[in-house]
Design a protein around this motif. Structure first.
Motif, PDB file in Angstrom:
ATOM      1  N   LEU A 181       0.711  -0.823   0.031  1.00 20.47           N
ATOM      2  CA  LEU A 181      -0.343  -0.340   0.250  1.00 20.47           C
ATOM      3  C   LEU A 181       0.462   1.351  -0.322  1.00 20.47           C
ATOM      4  CD1 LEU A 181      -2.882  -0.661   2.467  1.00 20.47           C
ATOM      5  CD2 LEU A 181      -3.391  -0.784  -0.054  1.00 20.47           C
ATOM      6  N   GLY A 182       2.497   1.548   0.666  1.00 24.51           N
ATOM      7  CA  GLY A 182       3.059   2.333   0.821  1.00 24.51           C
ATOM      8  C   GLY A 182       3.875   2.920  -0.701  1.00 24.51           C
ATOM      9  N   GLU A 183       3.630   2.179  -1.051  1.00 24.08           N
ATOM     10  CA  GLU A 183       4.940   1.707  -3.124  1.00 24.08           C
ATOM     11  C   GLU A 183       3.789   3.131  -3.735  1.00 24.08           C
ATOM     12  OE1 GLU A 183       5.572  -2.260  -3.625  1.00 24.08           O
ATOM     13  OE2 GLU A 183       7.294  -2.685  -2.794  1.00 24.08           O
ATOM     14  N   THR A 184       4.597   3.317  -4.261  1.00 22.83           N
ATOM     15  CA  THR A 184       4.179   4.585  -4.902  1.00 22.83           C
ATOM     16  C   THR A 184       3.894   4.551  -6.285  1.00 22.83           C
ATOM     17  OG1 THR A 184       5.944   6.461  -4.748  1.00 22.83           O
ATOM     18  CG2 THR A 184       3.732   6.255  -3.370  1.00 22.83           C
ATOM     19  N   GLY A 185       5.582   3.895  -7.070  1.00 26.88           N
ATOM     20  CA  GLY A 185       5.582   3.080  -8.186  1.00 26.88           C
ATOM     21  C   GLY A 185       5.570   1.759  -8.344  1.00 26.88           C
ATOM     22  N   SER A 186       5.105   1.447  -9.772  1.00 28.47           N
ATOM     23  CA  SER A 186       4.761   0.323  -9.957  1.00 28.47           C
ATOM     24  C   SER A 186       6.456  -0.932 -10.535  1.00 28.47           C
ATOM     25  CB  SER A 186       4.017   0.719 -11.680  1.00 28.47           C
ATOM     26  OG  SER A 186       4.798   0.885 -12.446  1.00 28.47           O
ATOM     27  N   LYS A 187       5.827  -1.769 -10.162  1.00 32.09           N
ATOM     28  CA  LYS A 187       6.614  -2.743  -9.856  1.00 32.09           C
ATOM     29  C   LYS A 187       7.166  -3.416 -10.919  1.00 32.09           C
ATOM     30  CE  LYS A 187       5.615  -6.488  -7.284  1.00 32.09           C
ATOM     31  NZ  LYS A 187       6.443  -7.048  -5.737  1.00 32.09           N
ATOM     32  N   SER A 188       7.855  -3.969 -11.341  1.00 31.74           N
ATOM     33  CA  SER A 188       8.307  -4.276 -12.418  1.00 31.74           C
ATOM     34  C   SER A 188       7.360  -6.451 -12.033  1.00 31.74           C
ATOM     35  CB  SER A 188       9.065  -4.971 -13.306  1.00 31.74           C
ATOM     36  OG  SER A 188      10.338  -5.193 -12.344  1.00 31.74           O
ATOM     37  N   ILE A 189       7.067  -6.469 -12.872  1.00 30.82           N
ATOM     38  CA  ILE A 189       6.826  -8.217 -12.423  1.00 30.82           C
ATOM     39  C   ILE A 189       7.799  -9.480 -12.386  1.00 30.82           C
ATOM     40  CG2 ILE A 189       5.296 -10.438 -13.381  1.00 30.82           C
ATOM     41  CD1 ILE A 189       3.691  -8.065 -14.999  1.00 30.82           C
ATOM     42  N   MET A 190       9.226  -9.603 -13.228  1.00 33.89           N
ATOM     43  CA  MET A 190       9.882  -9.859 -12.633  1.00 33.89           C
ATOM     44  C   MET A 190      11.325  -9.541 -12.809  1.00 33.89           C
ATOM     45  SD  MET A 190      10.387 -13.320 -12.124  1.00 33.89           S
ATOM     46  CE  MET A 190      10.269 -15.176 -12.612  1.00 33.89           C
ATOM     47  N   PRO A 191      12.427  -9.320 -11.848  1.00 36.05           N
ATOM     48  CA  PRO A 191      13.451  -8.669 -12.297  1.00 36.05           C
ATOM     49  C   PRO A 191      14.183  -9.268 -13.749  1.00 36.05           C
ATOM     50  CG  PRO A 191      13.701  -9.409 -10.320  1.00 36.05           C
ATOM     51  CD  PRO A 191      12.602 -10.027 -10.813  1.00 36.05           C
ATOM     52  N   ILE A 192      15.249  -9.026 -14.542  1.00 34.71           N
ATOM     53  CA  ILE A 192      15.687  -9.526 -16.028  1.00 34.71           C
ATOM     54  C   ILE A 192      17.128 -10.365 -15.095  1.00 34.71           C
ATOM     55  CG2 ILE A 192      16.633  -8.414 -17.928  1.00 34.71           C
ATOM     56  CD1 ILE A 192      15.058  -6.088 -17.754  1.00 34.71           C
ATOM     57  N   ASP A 193      17.430  -9.808 -14.314  1.00 28.64           N
ATOM     58  CA  ASP A 193      18.300 -10.459 -13.469  1.00 28.64           C
ATOM     59  C   ASP A 193      18.373 -11.644 -12.616  1.00 28.64           C
ATOM     60  OD1 ASP A 193      18.226  -8.136 -11.889  1.00 28.64           O
ATOM     61  OD2 ASP A 193      20.267  -7.210 -11.971  1.00 28.64           O
ATOM     62  N   LEU A 194      17.325 -12.254 -12.368  1.00 31.99           N
ATOM     63  CA  LEU A 194      16.672 -13.015 -11.230  1.00 31.99           C
ATOM     64  C   LEU A 194      17.728 -13.731 -11.388  1.00 31.99           C
ATOM     65  CD1 LEU A 194      14.668 -13.651  -9.135  1.00 31.99           C
ATOM     66  CD2 LEU A 194      13.188 -14.957 -10.904  1.00 31.99           C
TER      67      LEU A 194
END
Length: 169
Positions: free
Chosen positions: A139-152
């Motif tokens: 709830l506190g995060e304002t920006g959208s986060k990516s679904i999966m990091p590229i360098d997972l």
């Protein structure tokens, strides 16, 4: 003859007030030709005969109307940090001076309509406290986060190596 016509055009005769008594004498003495000539010289543009005042755009925003009629700020719908001292003052006035004093204070500086909990992202307090820590963080995060990091894959390998190093030491 040509100069007389130009002189009459430049005169800018608009209505009977510019002729003085001439039109009145022509009517009373029965001089139809003079009366017709005078009427033919009047302007036929209605904008010349009608008094026109300049219309300006009127600012009708709520703030401008409040300034014009000297109204106070509207009552807040939801409480904020400034609402608590106002409420405390009104409560003290009620206890010391009675209901009329509290009402007068409220009319001069209205209190918030509802006191809702702060920092709960507009959720009721019991619902907010039943959320998990991850849900509160989301709830506190304002920006959208990516679904999966590229360098997972690299992150996983690095984490596994760090774990192996820590267990061997």
């Amino acid at each position: 003859m040509q100069t007389q016509i130009h002189t009459l055009d430049k005169a800018g005769i608009i209505n009977e007030l510019q002729f003085g008594d001439g039109i009145n004498h022509a009517v009373h003495e029965g001089r139809r030709a003079d009366f017709a000539l005078i009427l033919s010289m009047f302007s036929d543009d209605v904008r010349d005969n009608t008094p026109i005042e300049k219309v300006t755009e009127i600012d009708t925003t709520e703030e401008a109307l409040r300034r014009r009629f000297e109204l106070s700020q509207p009552q807040e719908l939801r409480s904020n940090q400034e609402s608590y001292p106002v409420a405390a003052t009104q409560a003290e006035l009620f206890h010391t001076s009675g209901l009329p004093s509290a009402k007068l204070s409220h009319y001069l500086k209205p209190d918030a309509l509802a006191y809702l909990p702060e920092d709960t992202f507009n959720l009721p307090e019991d619902v907010y406290h039943n959320l998990s820590g991850h849900q509160r963080r989301q709830l506190g995060e304002t920006g959208s986060k990516s679904i999966m990091p590229i360098d997972l894959y690299n992150q996983l390998v690095t984490a596994q190596r760090n774990f192996q190093i820590q267990t061997q030491v």
